[in-house]
Design an enzyme around this catalytic site. Sequence first.
Site, PDB file in Angstrom:
ATOM      1  N   LYS A 102      -9.082  -2.651  -1.989  1.00 25.92           N
ATOM      2  CA  LYS A 102      -9.344  -3.194  -3.335  1.00 25.92           C
ATOM      3  C   LYS A 102      -8.040  -3.325  -4.128  1.00 25.92           C
ATOM      4  CE  LYS A 102     -12.301   0.093  -4.219  1.00 25.92           C
ATOM      5  NZ  LYS A 102     -12.207   0.742  -2.887  1.00 25.92           N
ATOM      6  N   THR A 103      -7.232  -2.247  -4.123  1.00 22.35           N
ATOM      7  CA  THR A 103      -5.974  -2.281  -4.874  1.00 22.35           C
ATOM      8  C   THR A 103      -5.045  -3.347  -4.298  1.00 22.35           C
ATOM      9  OG1 THR A 103      -6.249   0.087  -5.183  1.00 22.35           O
ATOM     10  CG2 THR A 103      -4.071  -0.815  -5.685  1.00 22.35           C
ATOM     11  N   ASP A 131      -8.837   0.722 -11.938  1.00 22.61           N
ATOM     12  CA  ASP A 131      -9.403   1.341 -10.743  1.00 22.61           C
ATOM     13  C   ASP A 131     -10.495   2.315 -11.196  1.00 22.61           C
ATOM     14  OD1 ASP A 131      -9.669   1.774  -8.077  1.00 22.61           O
ATOM     15  OD2 ASP A 131      -7.903   3.043  -7.864  1.00 22.61           O
ATOM     16  N   THR A 143     -15.908   2.181  -6.330  1.00 22.93           N
ATOM     17  CA  THR A 143     -16.533   2.618  -5.081  1.00 22.93           C
ATOM     18  C   THR A 143     -18.036   2.788  -5.310  1.00 22.93           C
ATOM     19  OG1 THR A 143     -15.959   4.849  -5.807  1.00 22.93           O
ATOM     20  CG2 THR A 143     -14.520   3.842  -4.165  1.00 22.93           C
ATOM     21  N   ARG A 160      -7.116   2.417   5.499  1.00 20.59           N
ATOM     22  CA  ARG A 160      -6.318   3.573   5.076  1.00 20.59           C
ATOM     23  C   ARG A 160      -6.407   4.695   6.121  1.00 20.59           C
ATOM     24  NH1 ARG A 160      -7.906   5.138  -0.286  1.00 20.59           N
ATOM     25  NH2 ARG A 160      -6.238   3.822  -1.080  1.00 20.59           N
TER      26      ARG A 160
END
Length: 338
Positions: free
Chosen positions: A66-67, A111, A160, A219
């Site tokens: 997302k980032t 975020d 999330t 990640r």
Amino acid sequence: MVSSTFAQLNRPDGGPDETELRPQSLDEFIGQERVVENFRIAVQAARMRGEPLDHVLLSGLPGLGKTTLCMLLARECSARLHVTSGPALARPADLAGLLTSLERGDLLFIDEVHRLPVAVEEYLYGAMEDFVVDVPIDQGLAARTVRLPLQPFTLVGATTREGRLTAAFRGRFGIHEKLEPYPPSHLVQILRRTARILRIELTAAAAEQLAERARGTPRIANRLLRRLRDLAQVRGAPSIDAAIAHEGLARLGIDDLGLEETDRRILALLNRALPGTLGLKTIGAGIGEAEETIEEVYEPHLLRLELIRKTARGRELTQRGHEWCVAHDAIAEATDES
Ligand code: ADP
């Protein structure tokens, strides 16, 4: 046994290490084709109209990109990016300064947008819809507010937990996109790219093993790769091959399905509760993890593997989950006896 938890592997603040691994352009962003394509169209259309991009809501589990995507969006729009997060904006005043400093077309990334306090969320409504904010001036009896116009900007909210957003807030985002876990074939590509950047030799067989066990999450894949790099280095191995991958993953306590110790404890707890179900609180207390961590880090993978299911009363083991526990106990007993 060396052990590591997925809460660590999957921690939302990836640390400085992550910066060098982030794709630098949309072309380098692997997978999520539908989302990327929709973004390209939205950016091009906004550019043709000479307007800032509509507000964007990006949802998906931690570590799915997302980032990264928000940074790439800013690049595509040739816009300045301002980054903050829900928990960092405790009061409307924290937001007011930020909003009034924005220039036309800037991207504001928030975020964990589901963690914005209600008062701050409501304060955002006017900014998002009409590009105005009410700023308090003076105190005591002279206290009043003045309405300030803002430069048109784009808010990108990442979450999330999309379900936690109020309908009123969600409705103010013009573009909604959801990132899904990556299939192993995409994770293999991501791992190959990371290996190139880190200058490590990674064999195809090792990449496949890692991709299968990375819970669909870039990640996690990247972190596992770093741990295997450590092992290869200590062993003096020239590359990460299937043998290093096998040993490294076993040392981290990660099995064929990508499950680690905490997942196994959740499954064992639910197995003992059969034929009943367990609430999230009970599971959290049983394994010593926060309910939120269970919901965001562990449970999604167990649900995807159909080892557990959610019911109105809580969580319950599926037939597949029960069979997994029986087989796992048999292996554990055999290992204990030998
Ligand atoms: P999120 O914001 O959803 O938690 P991030 O954008 O921080 O996730 O991504 C975590 C890491 O995974 C980034 O450092 C990046 O290197 C990597 N990553 C995520 N998605 C991709 C992708 N599609 N292609 C390549 N690398 C990715």
